[in-house]
Design a protein around this motif. Structure first.
Motif: not given
Length: 330
Positions: A275-296
């Motif tokens: 759980s993250e708090q206090g950072g920049p306002d979060v903007v949901p990604p349109a889609e999660v297709v990056g290499y890092g996301s695929q690796l996770v």
């Protein structure tokens, strides 16, 4: 004095061909009739009954490779010299890699019949894919390490009072990051669990805290349980990816940001809330297709046999990781 060549008889040649896993084939170019030896029919999983044509055989080629292979076989008659082409065939519910080799430009043709060999190259292709995946992962991790180093330098510069203070803080963080990557290395046989779950998070997240683990920016509360070497490797990759993204875009990129990692046992699963708090306002990604996301996701589903889900409230990203308790110990 020269050594005499051995007397290679048909039986010797057949034994060598079978030992090498080579399938022989011939193709009558005018009638399109295709004939193979016994190993060839087994390799392609086709029967000997009736007349087999190259057109019928090519229907077993993977649709993504079929046109390319048909064109390659036609082209071999116009290009002089040896040729080799790799492609996939469909055998039941499985995919098999085949390599076709021969001579082009009608070289050595006898009675309008071309000849060549098929080889099962699944092992080679799996090794190549493994090398490509490893190279991609290493490239991705190197880029992330550079981004982490840059982010740590920026964070350290905010809280440092002098050059010496900044040098000391940055050095300690980079050393901690090195220790974190040591956790990804497999342990020798017989050494038991790689780490306690809490220790794993502590060491991996220490480089991202303002001075050291649990100084206030990052708070961790997870059950006391052992993590096996296989699970530790996979979970370390996931933690590193989440922390890197947080440092780039989330709470860890802000001096006011906080990260809470809370774990609990739910039935047969270990559930971890990031759980993250206090950072920049979060903007949901349109889609999660990056290499890092695929690796996770691949690591969670494959190595850990678990799941990972994301929520994107404006105040900070929320990540839920679920792992079967018995898989965590492996």
């Amino acid at each position: 004095m020269t050594r005499d060549e051995p007397d290679w008889g048909p039986e010797h040649l057949r034994g060598a061909i079978e030992a090498a896993g080579v399938a022989l084939w011939s193709w009558e170019v005018d009638t399109d009739v295709f004939v193979m030896d016994g190993h060839g029919y087994r390799l392609w999983d086709v029967g000997r009954e009736g007349t087999l044509t190259f057109e019928h055989l090519s229907e077993k080629i993977h649709p993504a490779d079929r046109d390319r292979v048909r064109a390659a076989f036609r082209a071999t008659r116009a290009v002089k010299g040896p040729y080799e082409t790799d492609f996939r065939i469909i055998v039941g519910s499985n995919i098999r890699w085949i390599s076709a080799r021969g001579q082009g430009h009608d070289e050595g043709i006898v009675g309008r019949t071309m000849t060549g060999v098929f080889l099962d190259v699944a092992g080679r292709k799996q090794a190549e894919e493994g090398h490509e995946l490893l190279a991609g992962e290493m490239s991705h991790r190197v880029k992330n390490l550079l981004a982490v180093a840059a982010g740590l330098t920026k964070i350290t510069s905010r809280s440092s009072t002098s050059v010496d203070d900044m040098t000391d803080q940055l050095t300690r963080r980079l050393i901690a990051l090195g220790r974190a990557h040591d956790l990804v290395r497999p342990l020798a046989d017989g050494q038991g669990n790689a780490a306690l779950l809490g220790d794993l998070f502590t060491v991996l997240l220490a480089p991202y805290d303002s001075t050291a683990a649990f100084s206030g920016l990052i708070r961790v509360a997870v059950p006391r349980m052992g993590v096996g070497e296989n699970a530790a490797n996979g979970l370390a990759l996931v933690i590193h990816e989440l922390a890197t993204n947080s440092l780039k875009y989330g709470a860890l990129s802000s001096p006011e940001g906080t990260l809470d990692v809370f774990g609990t046992v739910v039935g047969q699963d270990v559930e971890i809330l990031w759980s993250e708090q206090g950072g920049p306002d979060v903007v949901p990604p349109a889609e999660v297709v990056g290499y890092g996301s695929q690796l996770v996701r691949r690591t969670m589903q494959g190595t850990l046999g678990g799941s990972i889900s994301f929520e994107w409230p404006r105040s900070g990203v929320q990540v839920t990781v679920r792992i079967r308790e018995d898989r965590l110990a492996l």
